[in-house]
Design a protein around this motif. Structure first.
Motif, short mmCIF file in Angstrom:
data_model
loop_
_atom_site.label_atom_id
_atom_site.label_comp_id
_atom_site.label_asym_id
_atom_site.label_seq_id
_atom_site.Cartn_x
_atom_site.Cartn_y
_atom_site.Cartn_z
N TYR A 174 0.83 -1.20 0.00
CA TYR A 174 0.00 0.00 0.00
C TYR A 174 0.87 1.26 0.00
O TYR A 174 0.65 2.19 -0.77
CB TYR A 174 -0.90 0.01 1.24
N SER A 177 2.72 1.79 -3.28
CA SER A 177 1.77 2.13 -4.35
C SER A 177 1.35 3.59 -4.28
O SER A 177 1.36 4.30 -5.30
CB SER A 177 0.54 1.22 -4.26
N PHE A 178 1.01 4.05 -3.08
CA PHE A 178 0.54 5.43 -2.95
C PHE A 178 1.68 6.43 -3.05
O PHE A 178 1.47 7.57 -3.47
CB PHE A 178 -0.22 5.60 -1.64
N VAL A 181 1.97 6.81 -6.79
CA VAL A 181 0.84 7.60 -7.29
C VAL A 181 1.03 9.07 -6.99
O VAL A 181 0.83 9.94 -7.85
CB VAL A 181 -0.49 7.09 -6.68
N TRP A 202 -6.97 10.20 -10.96
CA TRP A 202 -6.12 9.68 -9.89
C TRP A 202 -6.92 9.34 -8.65
O TRP A 202 -6.54 8.44 -7.88
CB TRP A 202 -5.02 10.68 -9.56
N MET A 205 -7.99 6.00 -9.46
CA MET A 205 -6.88 5.06 -9.29
C MET A 205 -6.69 4.70 -7.82
O MET A 205 -6.42 3.54 -7.48
CB MET A 205 -5.59 5.65 -9.86
N PHE A 206 -6.84 5.69 -6.94
CA PHE A 206 -6.77 5.41 -5.50
C PHE A 206 -7.82 4.37 -5.12
O PHE A 206 -7.52 3.41 -4.39
CB PHE A 206 -6.99 6.71 -4.71
N CYS A 208 -9.22 2.15 -7.04
CA CYS A 208 -8.89 0.86 -7.64
C CYS A 208 -7.82 0.13 -6.82
O CYS A 208 -7.91 -1.09 -6.63
CB CYS A 208 -8.40 1.05 -9.07
N ILE A 209 -6.83 0.87 -6.36
CA ILE A 209 -5.77 0.26 -5.54
C ILE A 209 -6.35 -0.33 -4.27
O ILE A 209 -6.05 -1.46 -3.89
CB ILE A 209 -4.68 1.30 -5.21
N VAL A 210 -7.21 0.44 -3.61
CA VAL A 210 -7.83 -0.05 -2.37
C VAL A 210 -8.70 -1.26 -2.66
O VAL A 210 -8.65 -2.27 -1.94
CB VAL A 210 -8.65 1.07 -1.71
N LEU A 213 -6.32 -4.39 -3.58
CA LEU A 213 -5.45 -4.88 -2.52
C LEU A 213 -6.23 -5.38 -1.31
O LEU A 213 -5.73 -6.24 -0.56
CB LEU A 213 -4.47 -3.78 -2.09
#
Length: 262
Positions: A174, A177-178, A181, A202, A205-206, A208-210, A213
């Motif tokens: 995490y 990744s951030f 970003v 973006w 995108m945040f 999507c990452i959450v 993961l």
């Protein structure tokens, strides 16, 4: 892990409060810095800092308790709601209620979110890597047993992690990744002309990452036990919907303006 640091004078320094304090001041510092760069009115945050704090603290704690209702439903004393021994908050609901207060203030000032979204999103992404380092220290996020040679053993006597073997440190993924970003977004902000589109992309995108993961997270919750999605993933879906709705609106407005000009 290290939920607290014991000093020579037998004083315990809790990494939870230390990290929260660092994140808060870094967030304010970045807001102040970007307010100068993007010509924003920093007073919209400075004058209402108490309302931001109260809403974020109360509701992020409230919805964390709701998400872990099977474990925390036995709270009898209201003081235990605020003075807790698990030091857990819901990141998504902290974000949500920050924006609720911000929306109300924008309505009072009769201003649009599009004029401020880049300011808020970039400042928020700036502190997320540190936030997830705290999650690593306080067991908020963890994966299962793996064999990637970077596993961590959660052997503290008060750890809620059920595994007795080293597990994969998901917060590190995490945090990295951030950080990437934020770095990309900060660099692009200096060159991209149409920033509104960039910030909503973006923000998506945040989310999507959450959403992705969190499938690797082995924390249990009332939502995950029933619909196989936890509270963070549900909120991430709403952020995605919010982002795409605004991207569609910006596209329509841009198309309409081009038709009028031509």
């Amino acid at each position: 892990m290290y939920p607290f640091i014991e000093t020579f004078n037998w004083i315990l320094i809790y990494t939870f409060w230390l990290t929260i304090t660092i994140c808060f001041f870094l967030f304010v510092w970045m807001l102040k810095k970007l307010s100068i760069r993007f010509n924003f009115d920093f007073l919209i945050f400075k004058k209402n800092i108490l309302w931001y704090f109260l809403s974020v603290f109360f509701f992020s704690r409230l919805f964390y308790v709701i998400s872990r209702w099977n474990d925390l439903k036995h709270i009898e004393n209201p003081i235990e709601f605020f003075i807790m021994n698990d030091y857990n908050f819901s990141l998504m609901w902290a974000i949500f209620w920050f924006f609720i207060v911000f929306f109300i203030l924008l309505k009072i000032r009769k201003e649009k979110l599009d004029n401020f979204i880049n300011w808020i999103v970039l400042s928020f992404l700036f502190v997320l890597p540190i936030w997830f380092i705290w999650a690593l220290l306080w067991w908020q996020v963890y994966w299962k047993e793996t064999i990637y040679w970077i596993e961590i053993m959660y052997n503290h006597p008060f750890t809620p992690v059920p595994f007795k073997v080293p597990v994969f440190p998901l917060p590190i993924i995490y945090s990295i990744s951030f950080f990437l970003v934020f770095s990309w977004l900060y660099i692009l902000s200096m060159y991209v002309k149409f920033k509104n589109i960039l910030w909503y992309l973006w923000l998506a995108m945040f989310a999507c990452i959450v959403f992705i993961l969190e499938f690797f997270s082995w924390k249990y919750g009332i939502f995950k036990e029933t619909i196989y999605l936890n509270l963070s993933q549900i909120c991430a879906m709403w952020i995605l919907i919010f982002s795409f709705i605004n991207l569609k609106r910006i596209y329509k407005e841009d198309s309409k303006n081009n038709i009028i000009i031509n």
